[in-house]
Design a protein around this motif. Structure first.
Motif, PDB file in Angstrom:
ATOM      1  N   VAL A  17      89.150-139.333  44.028  1.00  0.00           N
ATOM      2  CA  VAL A  17      88.868-138.658  43.386  1.00  0.00           C
ATOM      3  C   VAL A  17      89.074-137.660  43.990  1.00  0.00           C
ATOM      4  N   GLU A  18      90.139-136.385  43.979  1.00  0.00           N
ATOM      5  CA  GLU A  18      90.052-135.294  45.364  1.00  0.00           C
ATOM      6  C   GLU A  18      88.729-134.329  45.632  1.00  0.00           C
ATOM      7  N   GLY A  19      88.517-133.609  45.866  1.00  0.00           N
ATOM      8  CA  GLY A  19      87.797-132.854  46.778  1.00  0.00           C
ATOM      9  C   GLY A  19      87.876-131.756  47.740  1.00  0.00           C
ATOM     10  N   PHE A  20      87.041-130.850  47.545  1.00  0.00           N
ATOM     11  CA  PHE A  20      87.153-129.298  48.156  1.00  0.00           C
ATOM     12  C   PHE A  20      85.834-129.666  48.798  1.00  0.00           C
ATOM     13  N   LYS A  21      85.880-128.912  50.187  1.00  0.00           N
ATOM     14  CA  LYS A  21      84.825-128.318  50.756  1.00  0.00           C
ATOM     15  C   LYS A  21      84.718-126.919  50.696  1.00  0.00           C
ATOM     16  N   LYS A  22      83.237-126.422  51.041  1.00  0.00           N
ATOM     17  CA  LYS A  22      83.385-125.508  50.516  1.00  0.00           C
ATOM     18  C   LYS A  22      82.113-124.558  51.441  1.00  0.00           C
ATOM     19  N   GLU A  23      81.811-124.008  51.424  1.00  0.00           N
ATOM     20  CA  GLU A  23      80.251-122.709  51.627  1.00  0.00           C
ATOM     21  C   GLU A  23      79.146-122.656  50.976  1.00  0.00           C
ATOM     22  N   LYS A  24      77.993-122.132  51.066  1.00  0.00           N
ATOM     23  CA  LYS A  24      77.435-121.684  50.132  1.00  0.00           C
ATOM     24  C   LYS A  24      76.293-120.964  50.703  1.00  0.00           C
ATOM     25  N   LEU A  25      75.736-119.811  50.218  1.00  0.00           N
ATOM     26  CA  LEU A  25      74.527-118.880  51.283  1.00  0.00           C
ATOM     27  C   LEU A  25      73.198-119.464  50.609  1.00  0.00           C
ATOM     28  N   LEU A  26      72.421-120.296  51.252  1.00  0.00           N
ATOM     29  CA  LEU A  26      71.448-120.548  50.924  1.00  0.00           C
ATOM     30  C   LEU A  26      70.319-120.304  51.820  1.00  0.00           C
ATOM     31  N   SER A  27      69.508-120.150  50.898  1.00  0.00           N
ATOM     32  CA  SER A  27      67.772-119.295  51.403  1.00  0.00           C
ATOM     33  C   SER A  27      66.511-120.443  51.827  1.00  0.00           C
ATOM     34  N   ARG A  28      65.845-120.327  52.227  1.00  0.00           N
ATOM     35  CA  ARG A  28      65.037-121.428  52.291  1.00  0.00           C
ATOM     36  C   ARG A  28      63.607-120.687  53.266  1.00  0.00           C
ATOM     37  N   PRO A  29      62.076-120.601  52.662  1.00  0.00           N
ATOM     38  CA  PRO A  29      61.239-120.015  54.103  1.00  0.00           C
ATOM     39  C   PRO A  29      61.620-121.084  54.887  1.00  0.00           C
ATOM     40  N   PHE A  30      60.830-120.512  55.832  1.00  0.00           N
ATOM     41  CA  PHE A  30      61.160-121.201  57.061  1.00  0.00           C
ATOM     42  C   PHE A  30      58.903-122.465  57.350  1.00  0.00           C
ATOM     43  N   THR A  31      59.249-123.393  57.890  1.00  0.00           N
ATOM     44  CA  THR A  31      58.368-124.177  57.694  1.00  0.00           C
ATOM     45  C   THR A  31      56.736-123.685  57.983  1.00  0.00           C
ATOM     46  N   GLU A  32      57.324-123.113  59.326  1.00  0.00           N
ATOM     47  CA  GLU A  32      55.781-122.714  60.054  1.00  0.00           C
ATOM     48  C   GLU A  32      56.373-121.218  60.215  1.00  0.00           C
ATOM     49  N   ALA A  33      54.999-120.486  59.871  1.00  0.00           N
ATOM     50  CA  ALA A  33      55.300-119.377  59.732  1.00  0.00           C
ATOM     51  C   ALA A  33      53.596-118.719  59.966  1.00  0.00           C
ATOM     52  N   ARG A  34      53.817-116.944  60.579  1.00  0.00           N
ATOM     53  CA  ARG A  34      52.132-116.137  60.920  1.00  0.00           C
ATOM     54  C   ARG A  34      51.065-116.934  59.733  1.00  0.00           C
ATOM     55  N   GLY A  35      50.042-117.161  60.370  1.00  0.00           N
ATOM     56  CA  GLY A  35      48.929-117.754  59.017  1.00  0.00           C
ATOM     57  C   GLY A  35      48.238-116.256  59.163  1.00  0.00           C
ATOM     58  N   HIS A  36      47.481-116.724  58.704  1.00  0.00           N
ATOM     59  CA  HIS A  36      45.774-115.853  58.862  1.00  0.00           C
ATOM     60  C   HIS A  36      45.518-114.627  59.909  1.00  0.00           C
ATOM     61  N   THR A  37      45.404-113.600  59.821  1.00  0.00           N
ATOM     62  CA  THR A  37      45.237-113.084  61.144  1.00  0.00           C
ATOM     63  C   THR A  37      43.650-112.582  60.449  1.00  0.00           C
ATOM     64  N   GLY A  38      43.515-112.007  59.904  1.00  0.00           N
ATOM     65  CA  GLY A  38      42.153-111.009  58.837  1.00  0.00           C
ATOM     66  C   GLY A  38      41.880-111.178  57.417  1.00  0.00           C
ATOM     67  N   TYR A  39      40.882-110.086  56.934  1.00  0.00           N
ATOM     68  CA  TYR A  39      40.744-110.421  56.253  1.00  0.00           C
ATOM     69  C   TYR A  39      40.336-108.271  56.037  1.00  0.00           C
ATOM     70  N   LEU A  40      41.125-107.332  55.291  1.00  0.00           N
ATOM     71  CA  LEU A  40      41.082-106.176  55.637  1.00  0.00           C
ATOM     72  C   LEU A  40      40.859-105.340  54.234  1.00  0.00           C
ATOM     73  N   THR A  41      39.441-104.741  53.488  1.00  0.00           N
ATOM     74  CA  THR A  41      38.471-104.675  52.872  1.00  0.00           C
ATOM     75  C   THR A  41      38.263-103.143  52.333  1.00  0.00           C
ATOM     76  N   PHE A  42      38.800-102.429  52.009  1.00  0.00           N
ATOM     77  CA  PHE A  42      39.045-100.904  51.432  1.00  0.00           C
ATOM     78  C   PHE A  42      38.300-100.640  50.235  1.00  0.00           C
ATOM     79  N   ALA A  43      37.675 -99.812  50.931  1.00  0.00           N
ATOM     80  CA  ALA A  43      36.846 -98.511  49.522  1.00  0.00           C
ATOM     81  C   ALA A  43      36.554 -97.032  49.184  1.00  0.00           C
ATOM     82  N   ARG A  44      36.867 -96.820  48.665  1.00  0.00           N
ATOM     83  CA  ARG A  44      36.554 -95.587  49.065  1.00  0.00           C
ATOM     84  C   ARG A  44      35.147 -94.682  48.243  1.00  0.00           C
ATOM     85  N   TYR A  45      34.370 -93.509  49.488  1.00  0.00           N
ATOM     86  CA  TYR A  45      33.755 -92.672  49.586  1.00  0.00           C
ATOM     87  C   TYR A  45      32.991 -92.227  48.169  1.00  0.00           C
ATOM     88  N   LEU A  46      32.399 -92.652  47.080  1.00  0.00           N
ATOM     89  CA  LEU A  46      32.874 -90.996  46.429  1.00  0.00           C
ATOM     90  C   LEU A  46      30.992 -91.522  45.897  1.00  0.00           C
TER      91      LEU A  46
END
Length: 305
Positions: free
Chosen positions: A273-302
Motif C-alpha cells: 500500500v502506497e502512502g505519502f510523507k507530509k508536513e503539518k504545523l503543530l502547536s503544544r505548550p512547553f512542559t516547563e513554564a515560568r510559575g508563580h511570581t506573586g498575587y496582584l491585589t487591586f482596589a479603588r478608593y471610594l
C-alpha cells in the motif's frame, strides 16, 4: 530611555544585543571599546549609527546589533539588587492602575527600579512618580540609574519607611495621587498612609508572593472604604509551534487513477500500500513554564460610596 532620536549620540545608553540571553548596557564614550566574544567594537564607530543597526566587529569576524534602551530591556539587563517584577506583571499593573500621561503615582518600595522605569514612561511627560525605599544603598543606586537613563525628571526617590508615621507625605503631594503601588512585606500597614495622599477614585495595587499576605491586605482594604477589590495571578503559557513530518497511507480505490498529492514530501510503501510523507504545523505548550511570581491585589478608593 525616552529619547526619540534615531541616531546614537555621545553619552547615550544603548543595549548591545547578541541574543535574548546575551545583552549588555553601554554608555557611549568615544574613547572606549566594547570587547566581547563576538569581537571588539569601538564606541566612536557606533556613535552616529541608527538604533537597530547591525555592527561588524573591528576585525570583521563577528557582529552584534545595537538597540535603544527601553524599560522592558532595562528589566532584563539591570543589576538585580532585589527580586524584580517582570514585564508580564508590570503591564498588568500599569493597565489596572489606569496610568496614563499626566498621572501622579506613588510606589513603595523602589527595589531595583524595574517597575519604576515603566511607570515613568507611562506617566511622562506631564505626570510624575514618587517612589519610596527604606534601604539607603538601594536609594543611592536607584537615583543614579534613573539619572543615567534620563528618567530623573519624572521620578522622585525618597529614603523612607512607607509604613512609618510620615508615610508618603511630602510638600509636593497633596491628596492628588492617582495610583499607589505597594510591594512590601506587610502592605496592610501602609494602607492608611496611602489613603492620606489618595483622592476619590484613586487605584491601589499590592504585590504579595504569599496568599496569607493577600488575605490580610484584602481585609484591611475592605474596612478602609475601598471598592472593586480583586486579586489576580498572572501566568504565562508558552507554546512550541513547529512543522511535524507524518506519514499518510493512500487508502483510495487502487483501481482508480488518482491525482498526484501536491503537498506530499515523498512516498513510501507498506505491505503493497502506497502512502505519502507530509508536513503539518503543530502547536503544544512547553512542559516547563515560568510559575508563580506573586498575587496582584487591586482596589479603588471610594470613601463616599
Amino acid at each position: 530611555m525616552l529619547n526619540p532620536s534615531k541616531i546614537i549620540k555621545e553619552g547615550d545608553r544603548v543595549v548591545m544585543y547578541n541574543g535574548k540571553d546575551n545583552m549588555i548596557v553601554l554608555t557611549m564614550d568615544s574613547t572606549n571599546v566594547y570587547n566581547s566574544k563576538f569581537g571588539s567594537y569601538r564606541h566612536k564607530n557606533i556613535i552616529g549609527k541608527e538604533y537597530g543597526s547591525k555592527l561588524t566587529s573591528d576585525n570583521g569576524n563577528g557582529f552584534c546589533h545595537v538597540i535603544a534602551m527601553t524599560p522592558e530591556l532595562w528589566s532584563i539587563t539591570l543589576d538585580h539588587r532585589t527580586q524584580i517584577l517582570f514585564n508580564l506583571d508590570i503591564s498588568t499593573i500599569i493597565f489596572n492602575l489606569e496610568l496614563k500621561n499626566g498621572s501622579r503615582a506613588v510606589e513603595s518600595g523602589t527595589g531595583s527600579g524595574s517597575l519604576s522605569s515603566s511607570i515613568a514612561r507611562t506617566v511622562a511627560p506631564k505626570g510624575h512618580l514618587f517612589t519610596f525605599e527604606f534601604h539607603e544603598e538601594r536609594v543611592k543606586h536607584a537615583r543614579k540609574d534613573f539619572k543615567d537613563n534620563g528618567l530623573d525628571k519624572y521620578i522622585t526617590v525618597t529614603h523612607r519607611d512607607a509604613c512609618g508615621k510620615e508615610g508618603f507625605l511630602r510638600e509636593d503631594i497633596n491628596n492628588d495621587i492617582d495610583a499607589v503601588f505597594l510591594d512590601l512585606p506587610s502592605p496592610w500597614d501602609a494602607i492608611e498612609n496611602a489613603i492620606a495622599v489618595m483622592h476619590d477614585g484613586s487605584m491601589l495595587c499590592s504585590f504579595s508572593p504569599c496568599i496569607e499576605q493577600v488575605q490580610n491586605t484584602c481585609l484591611k482594604l475592605s474596612s478602609s472604604k475601598f471598592q472593586e477589590i480583586k486579586t489576580i495571578e498572572v501566568l504565562i503559557r508558552t507554546f512550541d509551534t513547529r512543522l511535524q513530518e507524518y506519514e499518510e497511507l493512500n487508502l483510495t480505490n487502487p483501481y482508480i487513477e488518482n491525482e498526484e498529492n501536491n503537498d506530499s514530501k515523498g512516498k513510501f510503501e507498506i505491505g503493497g500500500v502506497e502512502g505519502f510523507k507530509k508536513e503539518k504545523l503543530l502547536s503544544r505548550p512547553f512542559t516547563e513554564a515560568r510559575g508563580h511570581t506573586g498575587y496582584l491585589t487591586f482596589a479603588r478608593y471610594l470613601p463616599n460610596a
